[in-house]
Design an enzyme around this catalytic site. Structure first.
Site, mmCIF file in Angstrom:
data_model
loop_
_atom_site.group_PDB
_atom_site.id
_atom_site.type_symbol
_atom_site.label_atom_id
_atom_site.label_comp_id
_atom_site.label_asym_id
_atom_site.label_seq_id
_atom_site.Cartn_x
_atom_site.Cartn_y
_atom_site.Cartn_z
ATOM 1 N N LYS A 1 0.821 -1.214 0.000
ATOM 2 C CA LYS A 1 0.000 0.000 0.000
ATOM 3 C C LYS A 1 0.847 1.253 0.000
ATOM 4 C CE LYS A 1 -4.371 -1.644 1.835
ATOM 5 N NZ LYS A 1 -5.433 -1.469 2.835
ATOM 6 N N LYS B 1 -6.205 -9.956 -5.071
ATOM 7 C CA LYS B 1 -7.479 -10.128 -4.372
ATOM 8 C C LYS B 1 -8.512 -9.121 -4.870
ATOM 9 C CE LYS B 1 -8.460 -8.859 0.192
ATOM 10 N NZ LYS B 1 -8.632 -9.044 1.637
ATOM 11 N N LYS C 1 -11.869 -3.310 -3.027
ATOM 12 C CA LYS C 1 -12.598 -2.105 -3.377
ATOM 13 C C LYS C 1 -11.667 -1.034 -3.890
ATOM 14 C CE LYS C 1 -13.301 -3.613 0.531
ATOM 15 N NZ LYS C 1 -13.310 -3.699 1.974
#
Ligand code: TRP
Length: 332
Positions: A115, A197, A200
């Site tokens: 991230k 994965k 969102k």
């Protein structure tokens, strides 16, 4: 709710509307397991702000997530549901745990590395300490079992390490939790990038099926799902896109992968895509109707959440108070 039962805790981030991945990978398992445990299920809005959120959307998405928990069959006789930010003890224990977690161990978290590499110039400190807040979520409730996706296993290990570390210094403050990583449905992948994965936040809009998507949108997304160049439907390592579609079908219908593969012998990828879309739409339709019913009565939903937060806070406060006392904060 008897306290003789073991305790299960889990949460989903209310960034955007929940996805098919959240539903098959998390919610369905919670519903399946809930009868045997005393459960605490929340929407992790404090975690959500580790990336910038539109305020109105964050509130809406939090309510949508919690309404979906109820619509999916979470039973308030077994489970307490709430918004993480409504139970102040989460943030408070997280601060304490921050002081017992090490830069080195947090720097090794692969989710942080992923991230932060996407975050650009300015990486919020919250992204770094995200797993510490997650540890607080879990340790506050003296949790036995934490159902999570495989990508969260490392965070669970950190939670255990920090719990053991503090127990060694101060005596038994925390139950050391076990992860529960379900096999089927554990990893629903992105339709456009089946090596990642379904999430969102990543990829194009087409990669994730949202629980709020109408059937037309679902069909479009499955029709455009990335597959590979072959033609035969098999469950093979080099066919992550096909595997994902088979996993989705299997998670919904309960049919074995072998059985599904056999039923597609001699058929094309197109069949698999269209039929998967239909199965998903049929599964989501009643869920969507029930979610809308819960959202239509905001007063009742607020009441459920207030009651949930109050019950969770009582349980959490017992742990927090013991921790504050053990580390030497003056009694209050
Ligand atoms: N980090 C988890 C995820 O992304 C969400 C989460 C936050 C969680 N706190 C938790 C899951 C506590 C289980 C228990 O999936």
């Amino acid at each position: 709710m008897t306290s003789a039962k073991k305790i299960m805790v889990s949460g989903i981030q209310p960034t955007n509307k929940l996805t098919l991945g959240n539903y098959l990978g998390a919610l369905k398992n919670w519903v399946r397991l809930q009868n045997e445990y005393e459960c605490y299920f929340f929407a992790v809005d404090l975690h959500a702000i580790t990336s910038r959120q539109e305020p109105k959307e964050l509130a809406d998405n939090t309510l949508f997530a919690l309404a979906t928990y109820l619509a999916a069959g979470i039973n308030l006789d077994h489970a307490t549901i709430f918004a993480q930010s409504h139970v102040r003890q989460h943030a408070e224990l997280a601060w304490v745990l921050n002081c017992f977690s090490y830069m080195g161990e947090l720097g090794r978290m692969t989710q942080f590395k992923d991230k932060s590499s996407r975050a650009g110039e300015t990486i919020p400190v919250g992204l770094f300490t995200y797993p510490v807040l997650m540890a607080a979520d879990i340790l506050l409730y003296q949790t036995d079992l934490v159902p999570v996706g495989a990508d969260q296993k490392q965070h669970l290990e950190l939670t255990r390490d920090v719990a053991i570390r503090m127990n060694n210094i101060y005596g038994p403050l925390f139950k050391v939790p076990e992860p529960y990583i379900p096999k089927v449905g554990a990893r629903i992948m992105d339709l456009q990038d089946p090596e990642s994965k379904m999430s969102k936040s990543v990829s194009s809009e087409l990669g994730a099926v949202f629980l709020s998507d109408p059937p037309k949108e679902i069909e479009k997304k499955f029709k455009r799902a990335v597959t590979d160049s072959g033609a035969e439907v098999t469950y093979a390592p080099e066919k992550p896109g096909i595997r994902n579609l088979l996993d989705i079908q299997s998670a919904i219908t309960g049919r074995s992968i072998d059985d599904l593969v056999k039923s597609y012998s001699g058929k094309m990828y197109g069949h698999l895509k269209v039929e998967t879309a239909t199965i998903v739409s049929d599964e989501l339709r009643p869920l969507q109707e029930r979610t809308q019913q819960y959202l239509a009565d905001k007063g009742e939903l607020q009441r459920i959440l207030r009651e949930g937060a109050a019950r969770a806070a009582t349980k959490a406060e017992a742990t927090l108070k013991a921790v504050y006392g053990a580390i030497g904060f003056a009694p209050y």
